[in-house]
Design an enzyme around this catalytic site. Structure first.
Site, PDB file in Angstrom:
ATOM      1  N   SER A 179       0.865  -1.172   0.029  1.00  0.00           N
ATOM      2  CA  SER A 179      -0.052   0.039   0.020  1.00  0.00           C
ATOM      3  C   SER A 179       0.850   1.149   0.025  1.00  0.00           C
ATOM      4  O   SER A 179       1.624   1.496  -0.998  1.00  0.00           O
ATOM      5  CB  SER A 179      -1.102  -0.037   1.140  1.00  0.00           C
ATOM      6  OG  SER A 179      -2.111   0.936   1.199  1.00  0.00           O
ATOM      7  N   ASP A 383      -8.375  -6.361  -5.406  1.00  0.00           N
ATOM      8  CA  ASP A 383      -8.542  -4.927  -4.839  1.00  0.00           C
ATOM      9  C   ASP A 383      -8.761  -3.811  -5.497  1.00  0.00           C
ATOM     10  O   ASP A 383      -8.280  -3.626  -6.661  1.00  0.00           O
ATOM     11  CB  ASP A 383      -6.931  -4.844  -4.288  1.00  0.00           C
ATOM     12  CG  ASP A 383      -7.025  -3.468  -3.631  1.00  0.00           C
ATOM     13  OD1 ASP A 383      -7.715  -2.852  -3.021  1.00  0.00           O
ATOM     14  OD2 ASP A 383      -5.602  -2.886  -3.863  1.00  0.00           O
ATOM     15  N   HIS A 440      -6.331  -6.491  -1.211  1.00  0.00           N
ATOM     16  CA  HIS A 440      -5.304  -5.544  -0.950  1.00  0.00           C
ATOM     17  C   HIS A 440      -4.413  -6.190  -0.285  1.00  0.00           C
ATOM     18  O   HIS A 440      -3.129  -5.673  -0.300  1.00  0.00           O
ATOM     19  CB  HIS A 440      -6.030  -4.289  -0.302  1.00  0.00           C
ATOM     20  CG  HIS A 440      -5.082  -2.945  -0.340  1.00  0.00           C
ATOM     21  ND1 HIS A 440      -5.113  -2.362  -1.578  1.00  0.00           N
ATOM     22  CD2 HIS A 440      -4.409  -2.684   0.530  1.00  0.00           C
ATOM     23  CE1 HIS A 440      -3.981  -1.289  -1.195  1.00  0.00           C
ATOM     24  NE2 HIS A 440      -3.742  -1.154   0.033  1.00  0.00           N
TER      25      HIS A 440
END
Length: 473
Positions: A179, A383, A440
Site C-alpha cells: 500500500s 483489490d 489488498h
C-alpha cells in the site's frame, strides 16, 4: 571454605562463558522475547524493543524481529512495512498477514500462522514513523512528518538496529511492504543505495525490493480504481463515461480540495456512495469481517476521496485488545514511556503530509533498478483501492523507460497445481505479478500463494509457469 570459593569461581566462569557465547551470537539479550502471552511453543527466537533514531529529540522506533524457522544461520533478512500512512507493521504485517502468529478470537492468546514468511527468511517489522503504535518522540512537532523524514529515520534505524544484531549485517537484505509502503520502501531503498555509495565501511547487502498493491503514481492508480469498478459491474456505463470524460487525473492530487472539475467530484462522490455502502473496497468478493489492517487502507482511501467511510472493525478488537494487555506490552518490552494513549492499528497523533502522496515513485524505482537491484510489484486481483491494472501499466511504463525487453512473457504462474496468478518479467530485474483471489492485503487473503511468491522472490527464482509442486512447503 576453599570448596565454596571454588564453586563460586566456577559459577562465575560459567556465567561469563554463557554471556560471551550469547553476545557472540550477535543478538541483544535485553530484547529477547521469552514468550508472548498465550503463545504456542515454537522453535525460533523473537526479539522486540526500541532503537533511538534521534537521541536529542527523544525519537525512537519500535521493532519486532522473528528468526527464520529453519536454517537461521543462512537465511536472509526481510524488512516489512505497512502503509497508511501511519499504520502499524506489527498489528498489520506481523500479526494479521505474514508473521508467525495470529491473535485468537478472544484476543487473549495466539495461534500459529502456518504460512508465515519466516519459513523463508528472518522477518523485521518496524512501527514507522514515530507516532505509530509504540514508536514515539518527546517532541510533538516530530509528528508532523512526511516521506523524506520517514525514509531518513528508517535509514538511521537500520544502521543502529544492525549494531544490536551485528551477526546479520552481512545477510542478504530484502525490503518489502504494501500500500503506502509504495512510497516508504522505494525511498528507503534509494537512501540505502545512496548511503552505500558514500560509505567506506559498512554497506547494506540489499538484494531486492517487493511491494504489494503499492501506491506508486496517483494519476495512474486513481483512474484504475474506477476502471476496476466498471469492469466488475459495480458502476454503470454512464457513470464510468462521466468519470472518463470529466476527470483529468493528470491534475488529480491528494491535497484537498482536488484540482478537478465539479462534475468529476460529483461523479466520484456518487461512485463512493454506491460502492462503500455495500462492498468491501479492499476485497470486492468479501462480505464478511475484515482484519485490523483495513484501517491503514482506509487512510489511503480517505486521502484520495476526502469522504467518510464505514469500517468493519470486528477483527480490529482482537489485535487492539491483545496489544493493550499489560502482560503483552511487558513481554514485548513495549510502551516504555507509558504513552498517554492506547495502542491502535493506525496513529491518532500523526499528521502525515497529504502532498507527499502525489510524489511519482517511478524515477526512484528506476534508480534502484539501475543499481542492479531487482524489483517485484505484486497485486491481489480483487483489490479496488490500488488495483492491479494501474500497477501493471506503471510497471510497463517503467520497463519502457529503462529500454527493457520482455524476458518472461505475460502468462500464468502456478502453485499447488493451480493458477496462482499471472506474471511478466522485464530485463531480468523488473517483475509484475498478480495473485489470484487475493485482495489488498495479499498475505492475509491468499497466504499459501503469497508465501510461494515471497519464497521465489528471496530465493531468486522465477515464478513457475507449470504445475510442478511448490518448493517452499
Amino acid at each position: 571454605m576453599a570448596s565454596v570459593s571454588w564453586r563460586a569461581v566456577a559459577v562465575a566462569m560459567v556465567v561469563v562463558l554463557l554471556s560471551l557465547q550469547w553476545f557472540a551470537k550477535g543478538y541483544p539479550e535485553e530484547d529477547l522475547v521469552v514468550r508472548l502471552p498465550g503463545q504456542p511453543t515454537v522453535g525460533f527466537k523473537q526479539y522486540a524493543g526500541y532503537v533511538d533514531v534521534d537521541v536529542k529529540a527523544g525519537r525512537s522506533l519500535f521493532y519486532y524481529y522473528v528468526e527464520a524457522v529453519k536454517q537461521p544461520d543462512s537465511k536472509p533478512l526481510t524488512l516489512w512495512l505497512n502503509g497508511g500512512p501511519g499504520c502499524s507493521s506489527i498489528g498489520g504485517g506481523a500479526f494479521t498477514e505474514l508473521g508467525p502468529f495470529y491473535p485468537t478470537g478472544d484476543g487473549r492468546g495466539l495461534r500459529v500462522n502456518s504460512m508465515s514468511w519466516n519459513k523463508a527468511s528472518h522477518l523485521l517489522f518496524v512501527e514507522s514513523p514515530a507516532g505509530v503504535g509504540w514508536s514515539y518522540s518527546n517532541k510533538s512537532s516530530d509528528y508532523n512528518t512526511g516521506d523524506k523524514s520517514t525514509a531518513n529515520d528508517m535509514l538511521v534505524f537500520l544502521l543502529r538496529w544492525f549494531e544490536k544484531f551485528p551477526k546479520l549485517k552481512s545477510r542478504d537484505l530484502f525490503l518489502t511492504g504494501e500500500s503506502y509502503a509504495g512510497h516508504y520502501i522505494p525511498q528507503l531503498a534509494d537512501a540505502i543505495l545512496s548511503y552505500n555509495s558514500h560509505s567506506s565501511g559498512f554497506k547494506f547487502n540489499i538484494k531486492g525490493v517487493a511491494i504489494g498493491n503499492p501506491l506508486l503514481k496517483l494519476d495512474r492508480d486513481s483512474p484504475a480504481t474506477y476502471e476496476f469498478f466498471w469492469s466488475h459491474g459495480m458502476i454503470s456505463d454512464e457513470l464510468k463515461l462521466t468519470i472518463t470524460s470529466q476527470c483529468d487525473f493528470d491534475d488529480y492530487t491528494f491535497a484537498s480540495p482536488h484540482n478537478v472539475s465539479t462534475a468529476c467530484n460529483e461523479a466520484i462522490s456518487e461512485t463512493e456512495n454506491i460502492i462503500t455502502e455495500y462492498v468491501n473496497n479492499y476485497d470486492v468478493l468479501l462480505d464478511v469481517c475484515y482484519p485490523s489492517i483495513v484501517q491503514q487502507e482506509l487512510r489511503l482511501k480517505k486521502m484520495a476521496t476526502k469522504m467518510s467511510m464505514g469500517v468493519d472493525v470486528c477483527m480490529t478488537y482482537e489485535r487492539r485488545f491483545y496489544f493493550n494487555l499489560p502482560e503483552v506490552q511487558k513481554a514485548l518490552h513495549a510502551n516504555r514511556t507509558h504513552l498517554p494513549y492506547s495502542w491502535s492499528m493506525c496513529s491518532g497523533v500523526l499528521n502525515y503530509s497529504d502532498i507527499d502522496g502525489n510524489i511519482d515513485m517511478l524515477p526512484i524505482l528506476k534508480r534502484i533498478i539501475l543499481n542492479k537491484t531487482p524489483i517485484w510489484i505484486f497485486s491481489g486481483d480483487q483489490d479496488s483501492v490500488v488495483p492491479f491494472g494501474g500497477s501493471r501499466t506503471l510497471v510497463r511504463e517503467l520497463a519502457q523507460d529503462l529500454n527493457f525487453k520482455t524476458t518472461v512473457p505475460y502468462g500464468a504462474w502456478f502453485h499447488k497445481s493451480q493458477v496462482g496468478g499471472w506474471a511478466i518479467e522485464y530485463g531480468k530485474l523488473l517483475t509484475f505479478a498478480t495473485v489470484r483471489g487475493a485482495a489488498h492485503m495479499v498475505p492475509y487473503a491468499q497466504p499459501s500463494r503469497a508465501l510461494h511468491l515471497f519464497s521465489s522472490f528471496v530465493s531468486g527464482r522465477r515464478l513457475p509457469n507449470n504445475t510442478h509442486s511448490s518448493t517452499d512447503e
